[in-house]
Design an enzyme around this catalytic site. Structure first.
Site, PDB file in Angstrom:
ATOM      1  CG  ASN A  93      -1.578   1.326   1.459  1.00  0.00           C
ATOM      2  OD1 ASN A  93      -2.381   1.789   0.630  1.00  0.00           O
ATOM      3  ND2 ASN A  93      -1.225   1.988   2.552  1.00  0.00           N
ATOM      4  CB  SER A 101      -3.427  -0.578  -8.919  1.00  0.00           C
ATOM      5  OG  SER A 101      -3.079  -0.067 -10.187  1.00  0.00           O
ATOM      6  CE1 TYR A 149       0.192   7.140  -6.847  1.00  0.00           C
ATOM      7  CE2 TYR A 149      -1.521   7.411  -8.497  1.00  0.00           C
ATOM      8  CZ  TYR A 149      -1.114   6.946  -7.265  1.00  0.00           C
ATOM      9  OH  TYR A 149      -2.007   6.282  -6.454  1.00  0.00           O
ATOM     10  CE  LYS A 189       0.275   3.506  -6.884  1.00  0.00           C
ATOM     11  NZ  LYS A 189       0.465   2.619  -5.696  1.00  0.00           N
ATOM     12  CB  VAL A 231      -9.605   6.842  -0.766  1.00  0.00           C
ATOM     13  CG1 VAL A 231     -10.059   6.439   0.637  1.00  0.00           C
ATOM     14  CG2 VAL A 231      -9.719   5.657  -1.720  1.00  0.00           C
ATOM     15  CB  THR A 245      -6.287   9.353   2.092  1.00  0.00           C
ATOM     16  OG1 THR A 245      -5.911   9.604   0.731  1.00  0.00           O
ATOM     17  CG2 THR A 245      -7.110   8.086   2.159  1.00  0.00           C
TER      18      THR A 245
END
Lengths: 252, 252
Positions: free
Chosen positions: A84, A135, A149, A153, A180, A182
Site C-alpha cells: 500500500n 493500484s 505516478y 502504477k 479516497v 485521505t
C-alpha cells in the site's frame, strides 16, 4: 489464524485495512509497517498482541528484511501482503519533471514493492497466500500532471501479473481503491495545484466539495476481505477497480 | 526536411530505423545516439553530412543535454524522437531478483526516456512532432522471468499516453516491434536461459530454429515511416503491436 503485512499502515487506506482485518477476524494478526512509528501506537495498543508494528522506510532494504524476520519470529507465517505504501509526488507536467524526483517515487511505488515481494515470496508460497497491490485508475488512463505516478502504477499492474504468472501457488491482485478521502487527496487539492491543468485539478476539488470522496473503509473492506479469505483464482494476476462487479461479494 | 533523434542507434532495431529514415527521404537528418561511438562511424560515413553521431550513455543526463544542444546547433529543429535504447537484464524469477539490477534497467528503459522527452519537448512542440516509444508485447502479457523488463515497458506505455494527454501539439505512439533478430534475442537464447522456465525459454529458441525472428527492417520500416510522415492523431497516445491492422499503411 492468518498473518497479513500492510505497508503505509499509519494512516488513510493502509490504517483502514489494518483495522478492518483485525475487527473482521478475531484470530487475525497484522504486521503494520510505516515510516512514523508514533502513528502506529494506537493500533498496537488497541489490538495488542495481534499487531506487530514496524517503524521504518520500506525503501530501505534492511527494513524490509527486518520486517520479514520479525514477522516470522513473532507469528511464524505470512498469509497476505498488502503493498500500500505509495507516493504521488512529483506532480507536474512532463517538460518540467525532475527525474530525480521520479526516481524517488519509483523507490517507494515500485522498487520497495519488488523487494518486499521477493523477500516474502518463500513464506507466501508455503501458505498459498496473497499479494494485494494498491493500484490506481491513473495506471490505465493518464491524469494530467501524474505521469510519474501513473506509469509507476502501470508497472505495478504488470508486476502483479508477473508474480501470478511465475508463482502458481500464490494469488495476486492489483486493485485501484477509487478516489479516497485521505491525506493524498488533501495534497492534491492544496499542494499539487500548480502541477496540473485547472480543469484536471477541478475534478478533485469538486469531488471533495460534493463530499463524494470515498471513506477509506469502502475500498479498505475489499482489501481486508481478500487478504482474509484469499484471492479467487479467476481474479489472480489481474487489475480491477474497487467497484468492479466481480468484487461485489468482497465489498461488505 | 525532418530531424529525428534515435537512441540505441548502433545496432539492431535502432540502426535499422536510422538507415531506413536516411534511405527513404534524401532530405532527412538523423541524430544517432549510442554508448559505443565506433559502431556509429559506418552510418556517419555513409550518410554524412545528414548524420550527427553522439557517443554517450543516455542514462547520463549531461549526455541527453548535449544531444539536444548539438542537434539544435547542427540541424536547428527536432521533428521526431525514437526512444529505442533498452535493457532486458535482469532476467530471472521474482524471488531471486536483485533490486539494484532492476534499478539499472529502469535507468535505461524509463528514466532516461523521461529525461530525453522532457528535454526535447520544447522543440518537438514547435514542429508538431512525434515521440516513438519502443515497447514490447511483454508490457501487456507477462513473460516468465521478465518482470523487470515487462513492468518497465508497461510504465513506458502509460508514459506515452501521458505525453499525448498533456501535450496537444505533439503525437506519440508506443509500438512493440515483435520478436526481432537482434543481439537481445541472442542474449535470450544464450545468456538468460537460467532465468526462465524451460518452456518459456523454448519459445524463443524455437522461433530462432524455425527462422521466424523478424528482420529488424520489418518493424523498423514502421518507426521510420511514422517518424517521417508523422503519427496520425487517431493513433496518438496508444500502444500497438507492429502487425496491427491500423499500421498496415506504414509497413512498406
Amino acid at each position: 489464524m492468518s498473518v497479513t503485512i500492510v505497508t503505509g499502515a499509519s494512516r488513510g487506506l493502509g490504517l483502514a485495512i489494518c483495522q478492518l482485518i483485525l475487527k473482521k477476524d478475531s484470530e487475525a494478526k497484522v504486521v503494520a509497517v510505516a515510516r512514523s512509528g508514533d502513528q502506529l501506537s494506537d493500533l498496537a495498543a488497541k489490538f495488542a498482541p495481534r499487531v506487530l508494528s514496524i517503524a521504518g522506510d520500506v525503501t530501505d532494504s534492511s527494513v524490509v528484511k527486518q520486517t520479514v524476520e520479525k514477522t516470522i519470529a513473532k507469528f511464524g507465517r505470512i498469509d497476505s501482503v498488502v503493498l500500500n505504501a505509495g507516493l504521488l509526488d512529483p506532480v507536474g507536467h512532463i517538460a518540467e519533471l525532475n527525474v530525480d524526483h521520479v526516481r524517488r517515487l519509483y523507490e517507494v511505488n515500485l522498487f520497495s514493492v519488488i523487494d518486499l515481494v521477493a523477500q516474502t515470496l518463500p513464506y507466501v508460497r508455503e501458505t498459498g497466500g496473497n499479494f494485494l497491490f494498491v493500484s490506481s485508475g491513473a495506471s490505465i488512463k493518464p491524469v494530467d500532471g501524474w505521469s510519474a505516478y501513473g506509469s509507476s502504477k502501470a508497472a505495478l499492474n504488470l508486476f502483479c501479473a508477473s508474480v501470478s504468472e511465475e508463482e502458481p501457488k500464490v494469488r495476486t491482485i492489483s486493485l485501484a481503491p477509487g478516489t479516497v478521502d485521505t491525506a493524498m487527496q488533501q495534497d492534491i487539492r492544496e499542494k499539487f495545484k500548480s502541477g496540473m491543468k485547472p480543469e484536471a485539478h477541478k475534478r478533485f476539488t469538486d469531488l471533495h466539495k460534493r463530499q463524494e470522496l470515498l471513506p477509506p473503509d469502502v475500498p479498505g473492506t475489499l482489501y481486508a476481505n481478500l487478504a482474509l479469505q484469499g484471492i479467487p483464482q479467476e481474479l489472480s494476476g489481474k487489475y480491477f477497480r474497487y467497484n468492479d462487479d466481480k468484487l461485489t461479494k468482497y465489498a461488505a
